[in-house]
Structures are given as structure tokens and as C-alpha cells.
Design an enzyme around this catalytic site. Structure first.
Site, PDB file in Angstrom:
ATOM      1  N   LEU A   1       0.826  -1.216   0.000  1.00 55.43           N
ATOM      2  CA  LEU A   1       0.000   0.000   0.000  1.00 55.43           C
ATOM      3  C   LEU A   1       0.858   1.264   0.000  1.00 55.43           C
ATOM      4  O   LEU A   1       0.341   2.370  -0.114  1.00 55.43           O
ATOM      5  CB  LEU A   1      -0.883   0.021   1.259  1.00 55.43           C
ATOM      6  CG  LEU A   1      -1.990  -1.024   1.353  1.00 55.43           C
ATOM      7  CD1 LEU A   1      -2.687  -0.933   2.710  1.00 55.43           C
ATOM      8  CD2 LEU A   1      -3.000  -0.828   0.235  1.00 55.43           C
ATOM      9  N   SER A   2       2.168   1.110   0.165  1.00 57.82           N
ATOM     10  CA  SER A   2       3.033   2.287   0.320  1.00 57.82           C
ATOM     11  C   SER A   2       3.030   3.218  -0.900  1.00 57.82           C
ATOM     12  O   SER A   2       2.972   4.441  -0.727  1.00 57.82           O
ATOM     13  CB  SER A   2       4.462   1.855   0.655  1.00 57.82           C
ATOM     14  OG  SER A   2       4.467   1.183   1.895  1.00 57.82           O
TER      15      SER A   2
ATOM     16  N   THR B   1      11.636  -3.310   2.514  1.00 56.33           N
ATOM     17  CA  THR B   1      10.762  -4.259   3.198  1.00 56.33           C
ATOM     18  C   THR B   1      11.265  -5.684   2.991  1.00 56.33           C
ATOM     19  O   THR B   1      12.370  -5.905   2.486  1.00 56.33           O
ATOM     20  CB  THR B   1       9.287  -4.034   2.776  1.00 56.33           C
ATOM     21  OG1 THR B   1       8.462  -4.825   3.619  1.00 56.33           O
ATOM     22  CG2 THR B   1       9.025  -4.369   1.325  1.00 56.33           C
TER      23      THR B   1
ATOM     24  N   LYS C   1      15.414  -6.021   4.999  1.00 53.83           N
ATOM     25  CA  LYS C   1      15.640  -5.018   6.051  1.00 53.83           C
ATOM     26  C   LYS C   1      16.972  -5.190   6.772  1.00 53.83           C
ATOM     27  O   LYS C   1      17.528  -4.225   7.274  1.00 53.83           O
ATOM     28  CB  LYS C   1      14.497  -5.065   7.079  1.00 53.83           C
ATOM     29  CG  LYS C   1      13.188  -4.532   6.529  1.00 53.83           C
ATOM     30  CD  LYS C   1      12.088  -4.563   7.562  1.00 53.83           C
ATOM     31  CE  LYS C   1      10.780  -4.195   6.905  1.00 53.83           C
ATOM     32  NZ  LYS C   1       9.660  -4.129   7.834  1.00 53.83           N
TER      33      LYS C   1
ATOM     34  N   GLY D   1      12.832 -10.172  11.519  1.00 49.29           N
ATOM     35  CA  GLY D   1      13.031  -8.723  11.420  1.00 49.29           C
ATOM     36  C   GLY D   1      11.886  -7.937  12.051  1.00 49.29           C
ATOM     37  O   GLY D   1      12.113  -6.954  12.772  1.00 49.29           O
ATOM     38  N   ALA D   2      10.663  -8.364  11.783  1.00 48.97           N
ATOM     39  CA  ALA D   2       9.510  -7.637  12.321  1.00 48.97           C
ATOM     40  C   ALA D   2       9.492  -7.725  13.850  1.00 48.97           C
ATOM     41  O   ALA D   2       9.242  -6.734  14.545  1.00 48.97           O
ATOM     42  CB  ALA D   2       8.225  -8.207  11.741  1.00 48.97           C
TER      43      ALA D   2
ATOM     44  N   ARG E   1       8.938 -20.672  16.467  1.00 51.30           N
ATOM     45  CA  ARG E   1       9.007 -22.046  15.966  1.00 51.30           C
ATOM     46  C   ARG E   1      10.426 -22.596  16.096  1.00 51.30           C
ATOM     47  O   ARG E   1      10.626 -23.708  16.559  1.00 51.30           O
ATOM     48  CB  ARG E   1       8.570 -22.023  14.488  1.00 51.30           C
ATOM     49  CG  ARG E   1       8.657 -23.336  13.782  1.00 51.30           C
ATOM     50  CD  ARG E   1       8.182 -23.201  12.353  1.00 51.30           C
ATOM     51  NE  ARG E   1       8.991 -22.255  11.574  1.00 51.30           N
ATOM     52  CZ  ARG E   1       8.801 -21.991  10.297  1.00 51.30           C
ATOM     53  NH1 ARG E   1       7.812 -22.589   9.645  1.00 51.30           N
ATOM     54  NH2 ARG E   1       9.575 -21.137   9.660  1.00 51.30           N
TER      55      ARG E   1
HETATM   56  P1  ATR Z   1      10.093 -10.741   8.928  1.00 55.29           P
HETATM   57  O1  ATR Z   1      11.170  -9.798   8.512  1.00 55.29           O
HETATM   58  O2  ATR Z   1       8.763 -10.481   8.261  1.00 55.29           O
HETATM   59  O3  ATR Z   1       9.961 -10.864  10.416  1.00 55.29           O
HETATM   60  P2  ATR Z   1      11.562 -13.190   8.899  1.00 55.29           P
HETATM   61  O4  ATR Z   1      12.747 -12.474   9.422  1.00 55.29           O
HETATM   62  O5  ATR Z   1      11.743 -14.218   7.818  1.00 55.29           O
HETATM   63  O6  ATR Z   1      10.489 -12.165   8.336  1.00 55.29           O
HETATM   64  O7  ATR Z   1      10.814 -13.866  10.158  1.00 55.29           O
HETATM   65  C1  ATR Z   1       9.669 -14.613   9.995  1.00 55.29           C
HETATM   66  C2  ATR Z   1       9.130 -15.068  11.353  1.00 55.29           C
HETATM   67  O8  ATR Z   1       7.927 -15.789  11.137  1.00 55.29           O
HETATM   68  C3  ATR Z   1      10.061 -16.018  12.098  1.00 55.29           C
HETATM   69  O9  ATR Z   1       9.869 -15.869  13.499  1.00 55.29           O
HETATM   70  C4  ATR Z   1       9.558 -17.374  11.619  1.00 55.29           C
HETATM   71  O10 ATR Z   1       9.845 -18.436  12.505  1.00 55.29           O
HETATM   72  P3  ATR Z   1      11.259 -19.251  12.390  1.00 55.29           P
HETATM   73  O11 ATR Z   1      12.261 -18.446  13.149  1.00 55.29           O
HETATM   74  O12 ATR Z   1      10.953 -20.560  12.996  1.00 55.29           O
HETATM   75  O13 ATR Z   1      11.566 -19.340  10.896  1.00 55.29           O
HETATM   76  C5  ATR Z   1       8.083 -17.126  11.611  1.00 55.29           C
HETATM   77  N1  ATR Z   1       7.375 -18.048  10.724  1.00 55.29           N
HETATM   78  C6  ATR Z   1       7.326 -17.988   9.374  1.00 55.29           C
HETATM   79  N2  ATR Z   1       6.546 -18.977   8.886  1.00 55.29           N
HETATM   80  C7  ATR Z   1       6.088 -19.668   9.967  1.00 55.29           C
HETATM   81  C8  ATR Z   1       5.221 -20.798  10.141  1.00 55.29           C
HETATM   82  N3  ATR Z   1       4.662 -21.403   9.084  1.00 55.29           N
HETATM   83  N4  ATR Z   1       4.957 -21.212  11.405  1.00 55.29           N
HETATM   84  C9  ATR Z   1       5.506 -20.592  12.474  1.00 55.29           C
HETATM   85  N5  ATR Z   1       6.343 -19.531  12.378  1.00 55.29           N
HETATM   86  C10 ATR Z   1       6.624 -19.072  11.151  1.00 55.29           C
END
Ligand code: ATR
Length: 272
Positions: A20-21, A64, A68, A132-133, A154
């Protein structure tokens, strides 16, 4: 009116089709009579994209998923907060020098303050996710003077890495996504995973949650926020955070404070 002086801004990430940015920033430029546009630069090569910014004199970008953290090494200067939380979501090109900032954590602080009026009654905050988030949210909680949180993720290793980044700022206890005791005793649960972004899935079992306010950083209602509301729990999607980060970025780009109501009306499609 686009002319030879029009400044170019944008967002860099992959994928970007649903961002949406561009809509928000381009219309904010229009509303405030700034001769600039903001567009989407979808790329799978962040290093070349940053070189492109320099070569073309693009004035500023948002960064994004998934870049990041990757951009930290390609820019010239990093603001202290972005350095502390190890992620950049905004780059400003200041006379050829690329300076990185993070406005995600500021957007979350805005959202938190909008919805939580009695912070002294909040005893237990749980963050779901360690990417990152999650880092931006943990840093925001530290800035809000929260001393202790639970982090459920996880993958244990990723949780430990994130905990270590913040070891001098905030106490973090780690557990897994199915920790019923933590989920049931939490006052606030913040979903910082991407689970539910494009699928009808939830990162945790809502049946384990007894009383928590659910905050999701996903700007649309996710299955998690919908399930929470059907259990009569308060649930907040990430739209306030999205608008908040965008307004802080707009200030960095232009030096101007944009009006929040105008931003919401642009997103709702009420603005021409
Ligand atoms: P972002 O920058 O959006 O935070 P990221 O750095 O890839 O993206 O982090 C994604 C987060 O969502 C992580 O905490 C990831 O868990 P893992 O550390 O186990 O990878 C979590 N995540 C993504 N898909 C998932 C899933 N299907 N079930 C549980 N956790 C999930």
C-alpha cells in the site's frame, strides 16, 4: 504534474504486488504539493538495487521483506535506533550519502499508545516470532519501558539469536508456540510472524488464550484477529502501525508532519 524536477522515491522488496506504500506516499506528496512520486521497485538483487539508487539519484526508499537486514552492509550511515535493532526500513539519499533509519518500531509505539491506555495494568507481554519484524516490536517495547517479555518462536535458535541482540535492553524468556501457560497468562500477544499474511493459518492456538489483547502486525484482519474477536478478545490489526511507520518515513523524506486522518482516507480510497 511530473516534470524534470520530479523527485523519485519508492519501496524495495520482494514480493511487492500488494504494498500500500506507493498509493499512500504518492498521494501524500500530492496532498502536500511536493513534486515527487513514490513507486514499487520489486527486485531479487538488493545489492544492485542499492547501486541503482546511488546511480540514479533516487531520493529515498522504504526497505521491506526480505531485505531489512541485508541493506545494513550496503549503506553509508545508520541511525542509532536502526543500528540497535539491526534492521533498516527507510533510506534517505542525502547528497549522495545513503542514511538508514527504522520507522517500524515508531509505528508500533504509535499503535500501542493508541490502544493501550493503562500500561501499568499490563503484566505480561508475549511476542510471537523472532525475525526482522519481531526485532522492531521488541525494540519498541524496550522504548516503552517494558522490562520483560516472553518470546515464542518455531525455531529455538532464531529466538536465542534475537534474545542476544536485546540482552542489554530487555529481559526475554523463550518458549515454543504451544506454550499454553504463557499464552493463557499473557495480557498482550503480538504476532510478528508472517503466518496469516496470505493464508488462513494462525501461529498459535487461540484456544490457549484466555484474556490477552491480540495485536497483529499484518495490516489486514488475519485469521488470528478474527478468531480472537469471535472469542470476545480485543484484537487489533497492523493498520495503525503501517500508517504510523509511513508518517515517520514521510517526515524523514520531506521534513513535514503529514496528517494521520489524510493518510487513513487515502488508504480507504476516499481521497483523489
Ligand atoms: P520478517 O522480517 O517479516 O519478520 P523473517 O525475518 O523471515 O520475516 O521472520 C519470519 C518469522 O515468522 C520467524 O519468526 C519465523 O519463525 P522461524 O524463526 O521458525 O523461521 C516465523 N514463521 C514464518 N513462517 C512460519 C510458520 N509457518 N509457522 C511458524 N512460524 C513461522
Amino acid at each position: 504534474m511530473i516534470n524534470a524536477k520530479t523527485e523519485i522515491y519508492g519501496i524495495i522488496g520482494y514480493p511487492l504486488k500488494h504494498s500500500l506504500s506507493p498509493l499512500l506516499h504518492t498521494n501524500l506528496f500530492k496532498f502536500y504539493s511536493i513534486n515527487a512520486i513514490y513507486t514499487a521497485f520489486e527486485t531479487n538483487n538488493i545489492t544492485n538495487a542499492i547501486k541503482g539508487l546511488r546511480a540514479l539519484g533516487i531520493k529515498g526508499v522504504n526497505i521491506t521483506v526480505p531485505y531489512k537486514e541485508a541493506v545494513l552492509d550496503s549503506i553509508d550511515e545508520i541511525d542509532e535506533n536502526a543500528k540497535n535493532l539491526k534492521a533498516v526500513n527507510t533510506i534517505k539519499n542525502i547528497s549522495g550519502k545513503l542514511v538508514g533509519f527504522n520507522t517500524d518500531y515508531l509505528g508500533f509505539i504509535d499503535m500501542f499508545k493508541n490502544h493501550i491506555k493503562d500500561i501499568q495494568n499490563i503484566k505480561l507481554i508475549t511476542v510471537i516470532g523472532a525475525g526482522g519484524a519481531a526485532k522492531a516490536i521488541i525494540y519498541a517495547l524496550y522504548q516503552l519501558d517494558i522490562k520483560h517479555i516472553f518470546l515464542l518462536n518455531r525455531t529455538l535458535d532464531n529466538a536465542i539469536k534475537t534474545k542476544n541482540i536485546f540482552k542489554d535492553m530487555i529481559n526475554i524468556d523463550i518458549s515454543d508456540l504451544n506454550d499454553k501457560d504463557i499464552l493463557s497468562s499473557s495480557d498482550i500477544i503480538v504476532n510478528c510472524t508472517s503466518v496469516g499474511l496470505n493464508t488462513q493459518e494462525t501461529p498459535i492456538n487461540i484456544n490457549y488464550v484466555d484474556k490477552a489483547i491480540i495485536m497483529d502486525i499484518i495490516y489486514k484482519d488475519s485469521l488470528l484477529t478474527k478468531q480472537a474477536r469471535s472469542k470476545n478478545l480485543k484484537a487489533i490489526n497492523g493498520m495503525d502501525m503501517f500508517i504510523g511507520q509511513a508518517l515517520h518515513t514521510f517526515k524523514i523524506f520531506t521534513g513535514k508532519n503529514a496528517n494521520k486522518k489524510i493518510a487513513y482516507s487515502i488508504i480507504k480510497g476516499d481521497f483523489e
